[in-house]
Design a protein around this motif. Sequence first.
Motif, PDB file in Angstrom:
ATOM      1  N   LEU A 142       0.825  -1.205   0.000  1.00 34.08           N
ATOM      2  CA  LEU A 142       0.000   0.000   0.000  1.00 34.08           C
ATOM      3  C   LEU A 142       0.860   1.257   0.000  1.00 34.08           C
ATOM      4  O   LEU A 142       0.508   2.254  -0.656  1.00 34.08           O
ATOM      5  N   GLY A 143       1.987   1.232   0.716  1.00 34.98           N
ATOM      6  CA  GLY A 143       2.868   2.393   0.742  1.00 34.98           C
ATOM      7  C   GLY A 143       3.433   2.705  -0.633  1.00 34.98           C
ATOM      8  O   GLY A 143       3.469   3.871  -1.048  1.00 34.98           O
ATOM      9  N   VAL A 144       3.866   1.676  -1.348  1.00 37.65           N
ATOM     10  CA  VAL A 144       4.433   1.885  -2.686  1.00 37.65           C
ATOM     11  C   VAL A 144       3.361   2.367  -3.663  1.00 37.65           C
ATOM     12  O   VAL A 144       3.554   3.350  -4.389  1.00 37.65           O
ATOM     13  N   VAL A 145       2.223   1.683  -3.686  1.00 38.15           N
ATOM     14  CA  VAL A 145       1.159   2.068  -4.614  1.00 38.15           C
ATOM     15  C   VAL A 145       0.651   3.474  -4.311  1.00 38.15           C
ATOM     16  O   VAL A 145       0.435   4.290  -5.220  1.00 38.15           O
ATOM     17  N   SER A 146       0.462   3.783  -3.040  1.00 34.99           N
ATOM     18  CA  SER A 146      -0.014   5.112  -2.664  1.00 34.99           C
ATOM     19  C   SER A 146       0.981   6.185  -3.065  1.00 34.99           C
ATOM     20  O   SER A 146       0.598   7.263  -3.549  1.00 34.99           O
ATOM     21  N   SER A 147       2.277   5.901  -2.888  1.00 33.45           N
ATOM     22  CA  SER A 147       3.299   6.868  -3.256  1.00 33.45           C
ATOM     23  C   SER A 147       3.320   7.104  -4.769  1.00 33.45           C
ATOM     24  O   SER A 147       3.444   8.253  -5.225  1.00 33.45           O
ATOM     25  N   VAL A 148       3.194   6.035  -5.532  1.00 31.54           N
ATOM     26  CA  VAL A 148       3.181   6.174  -6.990  1.00 31.54           C
ATOM     27  C   VAL A 148       2.011   7.041  -7.439  1.00 31.54           C
ATOM     28  O   VAL A 148       2.172   7.983  -8.228  1.00 31.54           O
ATOM     29  N   ILE A 149       0.834   6.743  -6.946  1.00 32.61           N
ATOM     30  CA  ILE A 149      -0.354   7.491  -7.369  1.00 32.61           C
ATOM     31  C   ILE A 149      -0.308   8.921  -6.861  1.00 32.61           C
ATOM     32  O   ILE A 149      -0.616   9.878  -7.593  1.00 32.61           O
ATOM     33  N   ILE A 207     -11.541  -1.267   0.488  1.00 29.74           N
ATOM     34  CA  ILE A 207     -12.187   0.035   0.269  1.00 29.74           C
ATOM     35  C   ILE A 207     -11.153   1.104  -0.076  1.00 29.74           C
ATOM     36  O   ILE A 207     -11.354   1.914  -0.989  1.00 29.74           O
ATOM     37  N   TYR A 208     -10.046   1.113   0.631  1.00 31.54           N
ATOM     38  CA  TYR A 208      -8.994   2.096   0.378  1.00 31.54           C
ATOM     39  C   TYR A 208      -8.474   1.993  -1.055  1.00 31.54           C
ATOM     40  O   TYR A 208      -8.312   3.008  -1.754  1.00 31.54           O
ATOM     41  N   LEU A 209      -8.207   0.778  -1.509  1.00 32.52           N
ATOM     42  CA  LEU A 209      -7.681   0.595  -2.855  1.00 32.52           C
ATOM     43  C   LEU A 209      -8.698   1.016  -3.919  1.00 32.52           C
ATOM     44  O   LEU A 209      -8.325   1.574  -4.959  1.00 32.52           O
ATOM     45  N   GLU A 210      -9.977   0.767  -3.675  1.00 34.40           N
ATOM     46  CA  GLU A 210     -10.995   1.192  -4.638  1.00 34.40           C
ATOM     47  C   GLU A 210     -11.067   2.723  -4.704  1.00 34.40           C
ATOM     48  O   GLU A 210     -11.186   3.298  -5.792  1.00 34.40           O
ATOM     49  N   PHE A 211     -10.991   3.381  -3.556  1.00 35.79           N
ATOM     50  CA  PHE A 211     -10.962   4.851  -3.557  1.00 35.79           C
ATOM     51  C   PHE A 211      -9.732   5.362  -4.284  1.00 35.79           C
ATOM     52  O   PHE A 211      -9.803   6.329  -5.062  1.00 35.79           O
ATOM     53  N   LEU A 212      -8.590   4.744  -4.041  1.00 44.82           N
ATOM     54  CA  LEU A 212      -7.352   5.167  -4.684  1.00 44.82           C
ATOM     55  C   LEU A 212      -7.457   5.009  -6.203  1.00 44.82           C
ATOM     56  O   LEU A 212      -7.011   5.889  -6.969  1.00 44.82           O
ATOM     57  N   ARG A 213      -8.066   3.926  -6.644  1.00 45.05           N
ATOM     58  CA  ARG A 213      -8.234   3.685  -8.082  1.00 45.05           C
ATOM     59  C   ARG A 213      -9.156   4.746  -8.702  1.00 45.05           C
ATOM     60  O   ARG A 213      -8.886   5.275  -9.776  1.00 45.05           O
ATOM     61  N   ILE A 214     -10.258   5.045  -8.029  1.00 42.16           N
ATOM     62  CA  ILE A 214     -11.196   6.050  -8.539  1.00 42.16           C
ATOM     63  C   ILE A 214     -10.507   7.405  -8.675  1.00 42.16           C
ATOM     64  O   ILE A 214     -10.646   8.102  -9.702  1.00 42.16           O
ATOM     65  N   LEU A 215      -9.748   7.796  -7.661  1.00 44.94           N
ATOM     66  CA  LEU A 215      -9.060   9.082  -7.702  1.00 44.94           C
ATOM     67  C   LEU A 215      -8.017   9.126  -8.816  1.00 44.94           C
ATOM     68  O   LEU A 215      -7.853  10.156  -9.491  1.00 44.94           O
ATOM     69  N   ALA A 275      -3.957  12.161  -3.350  1.00 45.63           N
ATOM     70  CA  ALA A 275      -4.917  11.058  -3.492  1.00 45.63           C
ATOM     71  C   ALA A 275      -4.895  10.127  -2.289  1.00 45.63           C
ATOM     72  O   ALA A 275      -5.944   9.626  -1.866  1.00 45.63           O
ATOM     73  N   ALA A 276      -3.722   9.875  -1.719  1.00 47.76           N
ATOM     74  CA  ALA A 276      -3.624   8.937  -0.596  1.00 47.76           C
ATOM     75  C   ALA A 276      -4.433   9.432   0.599  1.00 47.76           C
ATOM     76  O   ALA A 276      -5.199   8.667   1.203  1.00 47.76           O
ATOM     77  N   MET A 277      -4.280  10.702   0.949  1.00 48.83           N
ATOM     78  CA  MET A 277      -5.029  11.237   2.092  1.00 48.83           C
ATOM     79  C   MET A 277      -6.526  11.254   1.793  1.00 48.83           C
ATOM     80  O   MET A 277      -7.348  10.961   2.675  1.00 48.83           O
ATOM     81  N   GLN A 278      -6.900  11.589   0.562  1.00 45.05           N
ATOM     82  CA  GLN A 278      -8.310  11.575   0.193  1.00 45.05           C
ATOM     83  C   GLN A 278      -8.895  10.164   0.297  1.00 45.05           C
ATOM     84  O   GLN A 278     -10.031   9.977   0.745  1.00 45.05           O
ATOM     85  N   ALA A 279      -8.102   9.157  -0.122  1.00 49.57           N
ATOM     86  CA  ALA A 279      -8.574   7.770  -0.029  1.00 49.57           C
ATOM     87  C   ALA A 279      -8.716   7.344   1.434  1.00 49.57           C
ATOM     88  O   ALA A 279      -9.654   6.624   1.792  1.00 49.57           O
TER      89      ALA A 279
END
Length: 308
Positions: free
Chosen positions: A161-168, A293-301, A176-180
Amino acid sequence: MRSRNPVFSRRGFSRDNGYAGFNTAPQAGGPAAGTQGNPYAQGNPYAQPSGNPYAQNPYAQNPYAQQDLQYGAPAQAPAGTGRMTMDDVVVRTASTLGVLVVTAALAWALLPVDDANINRSYGLGVGAALIAMVLGFVQSFKRKASPALILAYAAFEGVFLGVVSSVIDNRIASGAAMQAVLGTMAVFAAVLVAYKAGWIRVNRRFYGFVMAAALGFVLLMMVNLLFAVFGGGDGLGFRSGGLGIFFGIVGVVLGACFLALDFKQVEDGVAYGAPRQEAWLAAFGLTLTLVWIYLEFLRILAILNQND
């Protein structure tokens, strides 16, 4: 999961008669009421020696088990008798999520995602996700909760999650990470309020609908992934553009439904005196659902910012 997908994580729904707690409540009126209304009685691993994986006799974990069966309602056992409490669930869930958040933060800080390092960082993230998937499957098929296994799952999942969140967050959608995170917290709070207010009724019909919808969702995403692997691009387009946003919202809604199932499982476990060890399984299930849920929000953003 069992990877990041909570669909297959519901140990409490694998009993002989489906989910043990559906349409059940403590009842008075004799042995029949006790065995039919108590999800930890007949057909469940906490009532009789032949089905109890936690003790050699039915009263080892619960000295009030005979009284429960006689009167149809679980007595309040004194401290130290090994019954799961809401505090147990809260503490174990906080521990699991705490490990996940710490490793996610470390991965974000220590694995750079600039042009020179993104492939290495993303490779480590995907490797961590695969390890977390294996650990999740192992725990899901174990009869007993393993705290070390659950915490290890949380640690590796946190790296991913840390790597994916950082990339996005750094390359696609700033913030996007904080919004997710805020979106995930909002869904959790909303479902908890709706569940406690009785607006969501978790019964067999609800469970069947959610499981059927989730199975269809997962199969559809797998087909899309296969088309993407062998055909290139985004496969059938279910994870990009307008369709991607639609299916992302469907994923969030399904995650919210699984939260309601989690709350029901925890409520029944506490009400009917499940062994304290079950609190780790409750924490494991809640963590899986929140990650979903977090990953789905991250994808939408990410999709919304790509379309700008």
